[in-house]
Design a protein around this motif. Sequence first.
Motif, mmCIF file in Angstrom:
data_model
loop_
_atom_site.group_PDB
_atom_site.id
_atom_site.type_symbol
_atom_site.label_atom_id
_atom_site.label_comp_id
_atom_site.label_asym_id
_atom_site.label_seq_id
_atom_site.Cartn_x
_atom_site.Cartn_y
_atom_site.Cartn_z
ATOM 1 N N VAL A 216 0.846 -1.199 0.000
ATOM 2 C CA VAL A 216 0.000 0.000 0.000
ATOM 3 C C VAL A 216 0.882 1.250 0.000
ATOM 4 C CG1 VAL A 216 -1.609 1.360 1.409
ATOM 5 C CG2 VAL A 216 -2.032 -1.074 1.028
ATOM 6 N N SER A 217 1.905 1.260 0.814
ATOM 7 C CA SER A 217 2.809 2.404 0.874
ATOM 8 C C SER A 217 3.507 2.616 -0.472
ATOM 9 C CB SER A 217 3.839 2.206 1.981
ATOM 10 O OG SER A 217 4.697 3.308 2.072
ATOM 11 N N CYS A 218 3.946 1.524 -1.095
ATOM 12 C CA CYS A 218 4.590 1.625 -2.411
ATOM 13 C C CYS A 218 3.628 2.218 -3.433
ATOM 14 C CB CYS A 218 5.081 0.254 -2.874
ATOM 15 S SG CYS A 218 6.534 -0.327 -1.986
ATOM 16 N N ALA A 219 2.385 1.757 -3.411
ATOM 17 C CA ALA A 219 1.373 2.279 -4.339
ATOM 18 C C ALA A 219 1.150 3.773 -4.103
ATOM 19 C CB ALA A 219 0.064 1.507 -4.196
ATOM 20 N N GLU A 220 1.055 4.167 -2.856
ATOM 21 C CA GLU A 220 0.820 5.579 -2.520
ATOM 22 C C GLU A 220 1.967 6.486 -2.956
ATOM 23 O OE1 GLU A 220 0.137 5.394 1.699
ATOM 24 O OE2 GLU A 220 -1.994 4.901 1.441
ATOM 25 N N HIS A 221 3.195 5.956 -2.887
ATOM 26 C CA HIS A 221 4.370 6.766 -3.191
ATOM 27 C C HIS A 221 4.914 6.541 -4.602
ATOM 28 C CE1 HIS A 221 4.690 8.319 0.873
ATOM 29 N NE2 HIS A 221 4.420 7.101 1.294
ATOM 30 N N GLY A 222 4.276 5.640 -5.356
ATOM 31 C CA GLY A 222 4.732 5.375 -6.718
ATOM 32 C C GLY A 222 6.033 4.604 -6.781
ATOM 33 N N THR A 223 6.282 3.783 -5.775
ATOM 34 C CA THR A 223 7.500 2.980 -5.715
ATOM 35 C C THR A 223 7.290 1.657 -6.429
ATOM 36 O OG1 THR A 223 8.049 3.965 -3.577
ATOM 37 C CG2 THR A 223 9.177 1.913 -4.152
ATOM 38 N N GLN A 224 8.209 1.316 -7.315
ATOM 39 C CA GLN A 224 8.104 0.052 -8.023
ATOM 40 C C GLN A 224 8.376 -1.122 -7.085
ATOM 41 O OE1 GLN A 224 10.845 0.677 -11.407
ATOM 42 N NE2 GLN A 224 9.046 0.184 -12.653
ATOM 43 N N ILE A 225 7.742 -2.246 -7.402
ATOM 44 C CA ILE A 225 7.993 -3.484 -6.670
ATOM 45 C C ILE A 225 8.411 -4.566 -7.657
ATOM 46 C CG2 ILE A 225 6.290 -2.910 -4.888
ATOM 47 C CD1 ILE A 225 4.499 -5.148 -6.169
#
Length: 82
Positions: free
Chosen positions: A29-38
């Motif tokens: 969720v945090s990655c999605a909110e900040h636009g961080t790739q996984i």
Amino acid sequence: KALGKMMEINEASFLYGEKIYERCKKVAVSCAEHGTQIVVNSDAHSSFYIGKYPNVEKLLEEIDFPEELIANRDMKTFLSAI
């Protein structure tokens, strides 16, 4: 994200129970909110499980994770990300 790093979500982590699932969910969720790739992977210890990550897929679908942030969704995207 500020350091240009990707987060890994690993299928084998889910073997350790609901608490780990919730932690992975919070990270996603945090990655999605900040636009961080996984990147996702099976962390297979047997050839029968290579490339299989049903729990990761379930989690990402549950939170409606943006597909464009999955760096290893295909070879072209992954090579571009690295």
